[in-house]
Design an enzyme around this catalytic site. Sequence first.
Site, PDB file in Angstrom:
ATOM      1  N   TYR A 130      44.780  18.840 -29.507  1.00  0.00           N
ATOM      2  CA  TYR A 130      44.123  19.323 -30.721  1.00  0.00           C
ATOM      3  C   TYR A 130      44.862  20.545 -31.257  1.00  0.00           C
ATOM      4  CZ  TYR A 130      40.589  21.511 -33.699  1.00  0.00           C
ATOM      5  OH  TYR A 130      39.930  22.100 -34.755  1.00  0.00           O
TER       6      TYR A 130
ATOM      7  N   VAL B 164      41.832  18.989 -39.970  1.00  0.00           N
ATOM      8  CA  VAL B 164      41.658  18.211 -38.744  1.00  0.00           C
ATOM      9  C   VAL B 164      40.181  17.924 -38.487  1.00  0.00           C
ATOM     10  CG1 VAL B 164      41.885  18.310 -36.232  1.00  0.00           C
ATOM     11  CG2 VAL B 164      43.816  18.954 -37.681  1.00  0.00           C
ATOM     12  N   GLU B 165      39.336  18.903 -38.750  1.00  0.00           N
ATOM     13  CA  GLU B 165      37.914  18.742 -38.454  1.00  0.00           C
ATOM     14  C   GLU B 165      37.224  17.749 -39.384  1.00  0.00           C
ATOM     15  OE1 GLU B 165      36.028  19.814 -36.040  1.00  0.00           O
ATOM     16  OE2 GLU B 165      37.560  21.018 -35.032  1.00  0.00           O
ATOM     17  N   THR B 166      37.445  17.866 -40.678  1.00  0.00           N
ATOM     18  CA  THR B 166      36.643  17.071 -41.623  1.00  0.00           C
ATOM     19  C   THR B 166      37.429  16.526 -42.804  1.00  0.00           C
ATOM     20  OG1 THR B 166      36.026  19.043 -42.904  1.00  0.00           O
ATOM     21  CG2 THR B 166      34.557  18.410 -41.088  1.00  0.00           C
TER      22      THR B 166
END
Length: 336
Positions: A318, A130-132
């Site tokens: 999130y 999800v982050e990168t």
Amino acid sequence: MQVLRGWAARQASWLGLASVFAAVQPALAADYDQAPQVAEFIAEMTRDYGFASEQLVDVFAQAERKQAILDAISRPAEKVKQWKDYRPIFITDARVAGGVKFWQEHEAALARAEAEYGVPPQVIVAIIGVETSYGGNTGSYRVVDALSTLAFDYPPRAPFFRKELREFLMLAREEQVDPLTLKGSYAGAMGLPQFMPSSFRAYAVDFDGDGHINIWTNPVDAIGSVASYFKRHGWQPGEPVVSSANVTGAQAEQGLTVGLDPVKNVGELRSLGWVSNDPLREDLPVTAFRLEGAEGREHWLGLPNFFVITRYNRSVMYAMAVNQLAELLVDARGTL
């Protein structure tokens, strides 16, 4: 990362490297080298944290003010998306396939992280996904530029970013890396897991034992660091993240949690018309929330591990995206 041996102890080496860099690239920025607030910051770092002022003068002589960063952080927040719009951004076939591949490539490190920290592989992989996108988009700004711009040219949050700039310089010293080489997001978040500098110093670990913590290009250190973060924030091994609920009655609206911190327990919510689809302790504090999904309204109870995910990013959607991606990764891996 470019390693600079003895960043703090051998000032001559630092200044020598800076001279070489300046000779090769003479058109360096001068956005902060004469600014009074930067001089004050350098004096603080020298007095309170043992930096040599010459080192920091050189760093800020090369730091650049980025208008694009100020534009990005000042831009009005987008209207909050509904879950039916938010979910497809992160839950895609490509992200699931990428997660399975990342899991396969780093299976040993993920298994060791679970053994040492109690955090299952799918959750670690989902966070990094999800982050990168598993390291595919870790940010293109130099961290020193991002944090300097926000610390000295963005008054609404200057104290926060000044603290993060201080933490960044200390982590560069501790890890013996040139602070001018490290990159991240426009807000200064770094590496595969997008840690802010304060989180790096508090939770990041040298998981491969090479003597340095590298969350930028070393997935093993990134895996261990995410697991460390989750354990330190109270992750409960083997426990679920959410439970769906059936909601009825005139008092149901009173059950919705304002914010993220749980304020009611399962029994109290039951009296307001919230009935979990899973067996839960009556005295268990939970976060009760509603999402507008593709097939209509969804009601959920966020359990203690859900709250841990929200400590990584303070957003219900999130945390749901991370959890559902993690579940899909387990399913996809099982079908291979």
